[in-house]
Motif scaffolding. Sequence first.
Motif, PDB file in Angstrom:
ATOM      1  N   GLU A   1      32.714  29.263  54.107  1.00 24.84           N
ATOM      2  CA  GLU A   1      31.500  29.382  53.300  1.00 24.84           C
ATOM      3  C   GLU A   1      31.756  30.216  52.047  1.00 24.84           C
ATOM      4  N   LEU A   2      32.501  31.311  52.199  1.00 31.47           N
ATOM      5  CA  LEU A   2      32.793  32.158  51.044  1.00 31.47           C
ATOM      6  C   LEU A   2      33.666  31.425  50.024  1.00 31.47           C
ATOM      7  N   THR A   3      34.647  30.671  50.510  1.00 34.68           N
ATOM      8  CA  THR A   3      35.512  29.914  49.600  1.00 34.68           C
ATOM      9  C   THR A   3      34.725  28.837  48.866  1.00 34.68           C
ATOM     10  N   CYS A   4      33.806  28.184  49.561  1.00 31.07           N
ATOM     11  CA  CYS A   4      32.962  27.181  48.899  1.00 31.07           C
ATOM     12  C   CYS A   4      32.100  27.829  47.822  1.00 31.07           C
ATOM     13  N   GLY A   5      31.645  29.059  48.065  1.00 26.12           N
ATOM     14  CA  GLY A   5      30.885  29.779  47.044  1.00 26.12           C
ATOM     15  C   GLY A   5      31.715  30.044  45.807  1.00 26.12           C
ATOM     16  N   PHE A   6      32.973  30.451  45.986  1.00 24.03           N
ATOM     17  CA  PHE A   6      33.852  30.666  44.831  1.00 24.03           C
ATOM     18  C   PHE A   6      34.165  29.345  44.129  1.00 24.03           C
ATOM     19  N   GLU A   7      34.267  28.268  44.898  1.00 19.11           N
ATOM     20  CA  GLU A   7      34.527  26.963  44.291  1.00 19.11           C
ATOM     21  C   GLU A   7      33.381  26.542  43.387  1.00 19.11           C
ATOM     22  N   ILE A   8      32.149  26.743  43.859  1.00 22.47           N
ATOM     23  CA  ILE A   8      30.976  26.414  43.046  1.00 22.47           C
ATOM     24  C   ILE A   8      30.896  27.326  41.824  1.00 22.47           C
ATOM     25  N   LEU A   9      31.232  28.598  42.011  1.00 19.20           N
ATOM     26  CA  LEU A   9      31.135  29.571  40.929  1.00 19.20           C
ATOM     27  C   LEU A   9      32.163  29.296  39.831  1.00 19.20           C
ATOM     28  N   ALA A  10      33.359  28.833  40.217  1.00 23.26           N
ATOM     29  CA  ALA A  10      34.425  28.637  39.239  1.00 23.26           C
ATOM     30  C   ALA A  10      34.186  27.430  38.346  1.00 23.26           C
ATOM     31  N   ALA A  11      33.269  26.539  38.735  1.00 27.74           N
ATOM     32  CA  ALA A  11      33.050  25.315  37.961  1.00 27.74           C
ATOM     33  C   ALA A  11      32.593  25.627  36.544  1.00 27.74           C
ATOM     34  N   ASN A  12      31.701  26.608  36.377  1.00 26.77           N
ATOM     35  CA  ASN A  12      31.165  26.945  35.050  1.00 26.77           C
ATOM     36  C   ASN A  12      31.293  28.441  34.770  1.00 26.77           C
ATOM     37  N   ALA A  13      32.393  29.022  35.205  1.00 23.15           N
ATOM     38  CA  ALA A  13      32.560  30.470  35.069  1.00 23.15           C
ATOM     39  C   ALA A  13      32.651  30.903  33.622  1.00 23.15           C
ATOM     40  N   GLU A  14      33.259  30.095  32.762  1.00 25.84           N
ATOM     41  CA  GLU A  14      33.438  30.498  31.373  1.00 25.84           C
ATOM     42  C   GLU A  14      32.116  30.601  30.618  1.00 25.84           C
ATOM     43  N   LYS A  15      31.104  29.818  31.021  1.00 28.50           N
ATOM     44  CA  LYS A  15      29.827  29.785  30.317  1.00 28.50           C
ATOM     45  C   LYS A  15      28.792  30.717  30.931  1.00 28.50           C
ATOM     46  N   SER A  16      29.164  31.456  31.931  1.00 27.05           N
ATOM     47  CA  SER A  16      28.202  32.314  32.615  1.00 27.05           C
ATOM     48  C   SER A  16      27.788  33.496  31.738  1.00 27.05           C
ATOM     49  N   LYS A  17      26.566  33.979  31.951  1.00 23.86           N
ATOM     50  CA  LYS A  17      26.075  35.158  31.254  1.00 23.86           C
ATOM     51  C   LYS A  17      26.517  36.453  31.936  1.00 23.86           C
ATOM     52  N   SER A  18      27.056  36.346  33.139  1.00 20.68           N
ATOM     53  CA  SER A  18      27.488  37.521  33.892  1.00 20.68           C
ATOM     54  C   SER A  18      28.896  37.929  33.479  1.00 20.68           C
ATOM     55  N   ARG A  19      29.056  39.189  33.235  1.00 21.72           N
ATOM     56  CA  ARG A  19      30.371  39.710  32.840  1.00 21.72           C
ATOM     57  C   ARG A  19      31.390  39.516  33.953  1.00 21.72           C
ATOM     58  N   VAL A  20      30.984  39.752  35.190  1.00 19.86           N
ATOM     59  CA  VAL A  20      31.908  39.628  36.318  1.00 19.86           C
ATOM     60  C   VAL A  20      32.391  38.191  36.466  1.00 19.86           C
ATOM     61  N   VAL A  21      31.505  37.224  36.293  1.00 15.71           N
ATOM     62  CA  VAL A  21      31.888  35.817  36.436  1.00 15.71           C
ATOM     63  C   VAL A  21      32.832  35.412  35.313  1.00 15.71           C
ATOM     64  N   ARG A  22      32.623  35.905  34.099  1.00 17.03           N
ATOM     65  CA  ARG A  22      33.533  35.594  33.005  1.00 17.03           C
ATOM     66  C   ARG A  22      34.904  36.236  33.225  1.00 17.03           C
ATOM     67  N   GLU A  23      34.922  37.409  33.863  1.00 19.98           N
ATOM     68  CA  GLU A  23      36.202  38.012  34.237  1.00 19.98           C
ATOM     69  C   GLU A  23      36.905  37.164  35.294  1.00 19.98           C
ATOM     70  N   LEU A  24      36.130  36.521  36.161  1.00 12.48           N
ATOM     71  CA  LEU A  24      36.720  35.615  37.147  1.00 12.48           C
ATOM     72  C   LEU A  24      37.417  34.446  36.449  1.00 12.48           C
ATOM     73  N   ALA A  25      36.790  33.898  35.404  1.00 10.60           N
ATOM     74  CA  ALA A  25      37.401  32.795  34.668  1.00 10.60           C
ATOM     75  C   ALA A  25      38.735  33.216  34.039  1.00 10.60           C
ATOM     76  N   ILE A  26      38.792  34.439  33.525  1.00 12.80           N
ATOM     77  CA  ILE A  26      40.041  34.937  32.924  1.00 12.80           C
ATOM     78  C   ILE A  26      41.111  35.108  33.997  1.00 12.80           C
ATOM     79  N   THR A  27      40.740  35.626  35.164  1.00 11.00           N
ATOM     80  CA  THR A  27      41.698  35.793  36.259  1.00 11.00           C
ATOM     81  C   THR A  27      42.269  34.454  36.705  1.00 11.00           C
ATOM     82  N   LEU A  28      41.419  33.436  36.791  1.00 11.08           N
ATOM     83  CA  LEU A  28      41.889  32.105  37.195  1.00 11.08           C
ATOM     84  C   LEU A  28      42.823  31.510  36.153  1.00 11.08           C
ATOM     85  N   GLU A  29      42.563  31.766  34.878  1.00 14.80           N
ATOM     86  CA  GLU A  29      43.462  31.275  33.835  1.00 14.80           C
ATOM     87  C   GLU A  29      44.823  31.966  33.914  1.00 14.80           C
ATOM     88  N   ASP A  30      44.814  33.259  34.215  1.00 11.80           N
ATOM     89  CA  ASP A  30      46.082  33.978  34.375  1.00 11.80           C
ATOM     90  C   ASP A  30      46.870  33.431  35.558  1.00 11.80           C
TER      91      ASP A  30
END
Length: 637
Positions: free
Chosen positions: A323-352
């Motif tokens: 369930e937690l992994t599915c939550g991250f999967e849904i979150l990563a779909a539009n992480a770059e466009k999120s208004k949340s700072r933490v979610v945008r940091e997630l997008a940068i981590t995935l790119e790295d």
Amino acid sequence: MATRANLDEGAGDPAPEHDGFEKQLPDNCVEYLLFILDSQLDARKQLSQIESIRRSAIQLTNTLTKDYIWQKDELNLELKNEQGLVYLHGITDYSDAVEDEWLIVYILRELTKSHPNLWVRAFDTDGEFLLIEAANVLPKWLNPEIDHNRAWVHEGKLFIIPAKDDAGPISRTLSLPDAVEILKSKPDVLVHSTFIEAEAFYRLEKYPAQIADSTHHSLVTIPRKVAHVLNSLPKSIAPAVEAFYLRDAIAMKRVISPPGPLTFPPEDLVTVSVKFSKVLFAQLRSQRFEAPPAWQAVLQRGQKEASSTDAEKTTARLNLGMELTCGFEILAANAEKSKSRVVRELAITLEDLAEDGDDALPSNEEIKSWKDTNRDDSEAWMDINFEEFERELEGKRGKESQGAASGFGDVNTQSDLRKIVSRFEAFLNDDDAGVDGAELDDMDVDDDDDDSDEDSEFEDKDVSFDEDEFARMMREMMGLPSAEAKDPAEAKGKKAAKPRDTGPAPINEEDEEIKKLTSEFEAELNQHGALKLDPTTEKKPRVKDSSASAESTGTSSKDVTQQEDGEEEDSEEEVDIDYNLAKNLLESFKSQAGMAGPTGNLLGMMGFQLPRDEDDGEEEEEEDDNGGPSRQGKPGR
């Protein structure tokens, strides 16, 4: 492509304002205003102090909430200049975690203790929630209609702007500029009550210990890639759980039938301890979720490989990790466009990770070196023991639960329960309450008297409601004896003593039609026996049985009949029972079939405990020689 330079884009954007419309605070949000009030400061020095307070607030928040997981938003402050006022303003969405709201209140109150010129006002969707907490001890004049902008926190204390001062009454609807002007020019008229303050700040007594107590660690089985993200960004757990908790059909397409390879495929699984807030863990743990196609084989293989003793724990950890992994999967779909700072940091981590490959993922030895990597807290705090709950309410907490740190044995929960019970008892034992119950405030009284006076002038006295006449008609309709005087002469005298109208009353055809319909309705009810409320007519079989027994004993039927009649009269004089009411109560209790129900609860509150009716299953109907039914078995209650 996301960069670290655009992390702050979109953060803290002020809500749009529309002229002519009152601004409405969104649900589950708390808004707070911070003012520096010092008449000796010029504009430049005031701005300097405001910036100093903003930095102090951020520093204090980071110190207290370093390991805290916010449900959605954390405390944020921005400079605002409106209505001729310059102040710090912030809005926090706490979602389902009410404790986030009180943590913000705690931080702001601590901030006022270190800045003597600081005045803080906090409110939410419900209004002045600090005053709502203290509603039990508020003065009668301070009602929800006039409490706007009246509650302020200063030097760690709660101050209230009164409804009037020495110069006269203060406006009922107090605007923000008017309230700030009173704080500046008339600080001596402010009301500070220790009783109101204790009630308003009651929930703050458990802080700062509550910050650490609100977390929960649990072992989960997740892909190594998810473990790396959680170790790098621990606060990303909140948006990931929210994405799964609020999932819809469109979001689930990313998991069930992804357009490309999964960002977090169920491969290279590791079991690590993940830190949640208790609200987040409860949201994730309570979900019923069918495994997506990519996880079905993994779950089946995990259940087969698990030993019989640890099968339940292994399955639970795997389901929670899925369930937690599915939550991250849904979150990563539009992480770059999120208004949340933490979610945008997630997008940068995935790119790295995409650039560095699997070499950047931690090894098993590195995972073992992480802090609290094997911590698995008890989930007993999620269980509700209703027997213990009843004991807590009755103040009979057992010795076996004295040292418990979860459930209703928790110190904070026990204190809250006792507070609820004490308030309810105080309400029931209020000697000042009148016969009408709760007293009315000024806001409950209708001030519009013009219409009522105008209506009373044109009231038709001839058709006014006569309570005595209505009661007499209802008793006659229901077949009850009349409550009029038994002596005809006395009744006639009373009737003659009543004042008569000077003129003849006009014949109303509608009244005649109503009387006609009433008589027809009464006749039909009498025909079906609906108005036969007197059960004495059903006592004739007793006389017949008595006469039959008299023949066997040699006693005359006449004597037995007189004896039975005498016993019936004596019993009716001694016991006055509403037969139909008792019958209906017993039938209603019987229909509960031993389960909880309104009748059982009502009788239990009155101190009556009726036994369960278990004899109906033993009763059988048989036909006698004449073809009539007869009952065999135990008599009913």
